[in-house]
Design an enzyme around this catalytic site. Sequence first.
Site, PDB file in Angstrom:
ATOM      1  N   ASN A 106       0.836  -1.191   0.000  1.00 55.42           N
ATOM      2  CA  ASN A 106       0.000   0.000   0.000  1.00 55.42           C
ATOM      3  C   ASN A 106       0.880   1.253   0.000  1.00 55.42           C
ATOM      4  O   ASN A 106       2.104   1.177  -0.047  1.00 55.42           O
ATOM      5  CB  ASN A 106      -0.950  -0.034   1.201  1.00 55.42           C
ATOM      6  N   GLY A 148      -0.216  -1.566   8.811  1.00 58.80           N
ATOM      7  CA  GLY A 148       0.243  -0.217   8.521  1.00 58.80           C
ATOM      8  C   GLY A 148       1.266   0.309   9.510  1.00 58.80           C
ATOM      9  O   GLY A 148       1.243  -0.025  10.704  1.00 58.80           O
ATOM     10  N   HIS A 166      24.141   2.062  10.907  1.00 55.13           N
ATOM     11  CA  HIS A 166      25.367   2.828  11.173  1.00 55.13           C
ATOM     12  C   HIS A 166      25.958   2.368  12.504  1.00 55.13           C
ATOM     13  O   HIS A 166      25.221   1.979  13.413  1.00 55.13           O
ATOM     14  CB  HIS A 166      25.047   4.329  11.237  1.00 55.13           C
ATOM     15  N   ARG A 183       0.240 -14.486  19.993  1.00 54.07           N
ATOM     16  CA  ARG A 183      -0.353 -15.820  20.062  1.00 54.07           C
ATOM     17  C   ARG A 183      -0.170 -16.535  18.736  1.00 54.07           C
ATOM     18  O   ARG A 183       0.182 -15.926  17.727  1.00 54.07           O
ATOM     19  CB  ARG A 183      -1.842 -15.751  20.400  1.00 54.07           C
ATOM     20  N   ARG A 240      13.497  -8.319  16.031  1.00 50.78           N
ATOM     21  CA  ARG A 240      14.012  -9.691  16.168  1.00 50.78           C
ATOM     22  C   ARG A 240      13.170 -10.621  15.310  1.00 50.78           C
ATOM     23  O   ARG A 240      12.079 -10.265  14.891  1.00 50.78           O
ATOM     24  CB  ARG A 240      14.001 -10.137  17.622  1.00 50.78           C
TER      25      ARG A 240
END
Length: 201
Positions: free
Chosen positions: A83, A140, A113, A181, A164
């Site tokens: 989108n 989003g 960096h 979950r 992660r």
Amino acid sequence: MDQKERMLAELPYIASDEVLSRERLECKRRIYELNQVHPDQYNRIPGLLKELFGKSGEAVFVEPPFHCDYGYNIEVGDDFFANYNCTVLDVAKVTIGKNVMLGPNVSFYTAGHPLHQESRNSGYEYGISITVGDNVWIGGSVVIIAGVSIGNNVVIGGGSVVTRDIPDGVVAAGNPCRVIREITEEDRKYYFKKRVFDVEI
């Protein structure tokens, strides 16, 4: 080893290198064309994406505007949709599987960096690859950080910052993003929370 080779090898590199600067400029030209496509000519977008991306499956579409650094480090599978306002800092590879949907304002940041100011001020930066599996919905305003791998059949909740790896078959959300979950067979009958489908799927 030149700076482009260093970049692609995920080693520290200098982004102001002449070759890399020229490639980013060429990418900007392609993105400009993509982002200026008239709505009556949106059928041109899949072809422009095939020219921009390193690999592109079938039924691939991006709602302009879209932004990336190089384009050739982006690989997407079949049935990919992004989108508005997707940003991909693709100094390293961004590999996305099939049947992946991105909400508006989703960002992939392979670029980074050094932490120490003197190392950072040296001008060296780096890119570490990002991988997204098949059948993934990323909500989003999600940010995905360098080095992250997202598994298959995953939903990432809107506004998350994914720092992660996320395993297969889960809903994950938050800042930092964490598993909420598992997605189960029971979820099949609902389209939103506990609202049951009134159509055959």
